[in-house]
Write an enzyme that holds these catalytic residues in place. Structure first.
Site, short mmCIF file in Angstrom:
data_model
loop_
_atom_site.label_atom_id
_atom_site.label_comp_id
_atom_site.label_asym_id
_atom_site.label_seq_id
_atom_site.Cartn_x
_atom_site.Cartn_y
_atom_site.Cartn_z
N TYR A 232 -16.82 62.85 -15.51
CA TYR A 232 -16.51 63.18 -16.91
C TYR A 232 -17.76 63.27 -17.78
O TYR A 232 -17.77 64.02 -18.76
CB TYR A 232 -15.48 62.21 -17.48
N CYS B 97 -11.27 52.05 -25.05
CA CYS B 97 -11.40 50.79 -24.32
C CYS B 97 -10.09 50.46 -23.61
O CYS B 97 -9.02 50.50 -24.22
CB CYS B 97 -11.78 49.67 -25.29
N ARG C 95 -18.68 66.81 -17.22
CA ARG C 95 -17.76 67.72 -17.93
C ARG C 95 -18.06 67.71 -19.43
O ARG C 95 -17.97 68.74 -20.09
CB ARG C 95 -16.30 67.30 -17.71
N ASN D 220 -6.30 72.06 -23.35
CA ASN D 220 -7.71 71.94 -23.01
C ASN D 220 -8.32 70.68 -23.63
O ASN D 220 -7.88 70.22 -24.68
CB ASN D 220 -8.47 73.18 -23.47
N ASN E 272 -2.11 86.62 -21.43
CA ASN E 272 -2.61 85.98 -20.20
C ASN E 272 -3.13 87.05 -19.24
O ASN E 272 -2.68 88.20 -19.28
CB ASN E 272 -1.49 85.18 -19.53
N ALA F 48 -7.93 86.93 -23.40
CA ALA F 48 -7.64 86.50 -24.77
C ALA F 48 -8.73 86.95 -25.73
O ALA F 48 -8.46 87.33 -26.87
CB ALA F 48 -7.50 84.97 -24.82
N HIS G 217 -3.71 66.81 -24.21
CA HIS G 217 -4.29 66.17 -23.02
C HIS G 217 -5.56 65.40 -23.34
O HIS G 217 -6.34 65.08 -22.44
CB HIS G 217 -4.55 67.23 -21.95
#
Length: 240
Positions: free
Chosen positions: A59, A120, A62, A95, A205, A223, A112
């Site tokens: 992460y 924490c 990312r 996203n 799409n 898009a 998400h």
């Protein structure tokens, strides 16, 4: 094509397809991988309990990618639409990259979570990623020294803001889906709910969607090419 005015309540759902046009990998490719990792190894609570250092390293990378990515014309068109509609516009995104906010959208619901925050596991306080010590293998909470984790909804966890999303689905005039396949639930079911309660449904799409029977207007393509044109048409025709 439905006529959209400043009084039209527009709700947009975006998925990985719109971020892919900014160079970010979609969450799962055809092989079921995310950035060459099995999703089960980096995107489940079990994976974090089993290998927190590996998950954190994933992460951190990312997050750095998201910082370097730039909003594309699709993101910017949606910011333009919000600027025009104001309180009649809301955007739900699957996203976690923060590109909608970077483009200028303010009414964004990140169902998400976000790569830009962590929380924490002990006291549940949230922190911006930029404010924590990422040199640590497992970053610790500045308040209680509990273990921090990325603020991303993993498989097996409940998405954020579902009550607010449900209320918006019940009260929108237009529901537009952008860059999502219509496979992953609960988001894949949103179009059915919106249509059931009377919304006109639109999809943009690259490929036809799994739930296409619930779509009134379908625009196949990128898009970043379709949204600027479509939204300009709405604004220009409403001004006439």
């Amino acid at each position: 094509m439905m006529k959209v005015t400043k009084d039209t309540r527009v709700l947009v759902l975006t998925g990985a397809g719109i971020s892919a046009e900014s160079g970010l990998k979609t969450f799962r490719d055809a092989g079921g991988l995310w950035e060459n990792h099995r999703v089960e190894d980096v995107a489940t609570p079990e994976a974090f309990r089993r290998a927190p250092v590996m998950v954190w390293n994933f992460y951190k990378e990312r997050w750095q990618q998201a910082l370097q990515a730039k909003p594309n014309p699709g993101h910017l068109a949606l910011a333009k639409l919000e600027n025009w509609l104001q309180d009649n516009f809301h955007l739900i995104t699957q996203n976690v990259d923060g590109l909608h906010t970077a483009a200028g959208n303010k009414r964004v619901i990140e169902m998400h979570g976000s790569l830009h925050t962590c929380f924490c596991t002990r006291c549940h306080t949230r922190f911006p990623m930029k404010d924590i010590n990422l040199e640590e293998d497992i970053p610790l909470c500045p308040k209680c020294k509990g273990m921090l984790r990325p603020d991303v909804v993993w498989f097996g966890e409940v998405p954020y803001h579902l009550d607010k999303i449900d209320a918006l689905l019940h009260n929108c005039d237009v529901f537009m889906v952008v860059g999502t396949s219509g496979v992953v639930y609960p988001a894949a079911g949103f179009v059915m709910t919106a249509r059931y309660f009377g919304a006109h449904t639109i999809a943009v799409n690259l490929n036809p969607m799994e739930n296409s029977e619930f779509i009134d207007e379908f625009y196949q393509g990128k898009a970043g090419e379709i949204l600027p044109r479509l939204i300009d048409e709405w604004i220009n025709s409403a001004d006439k």
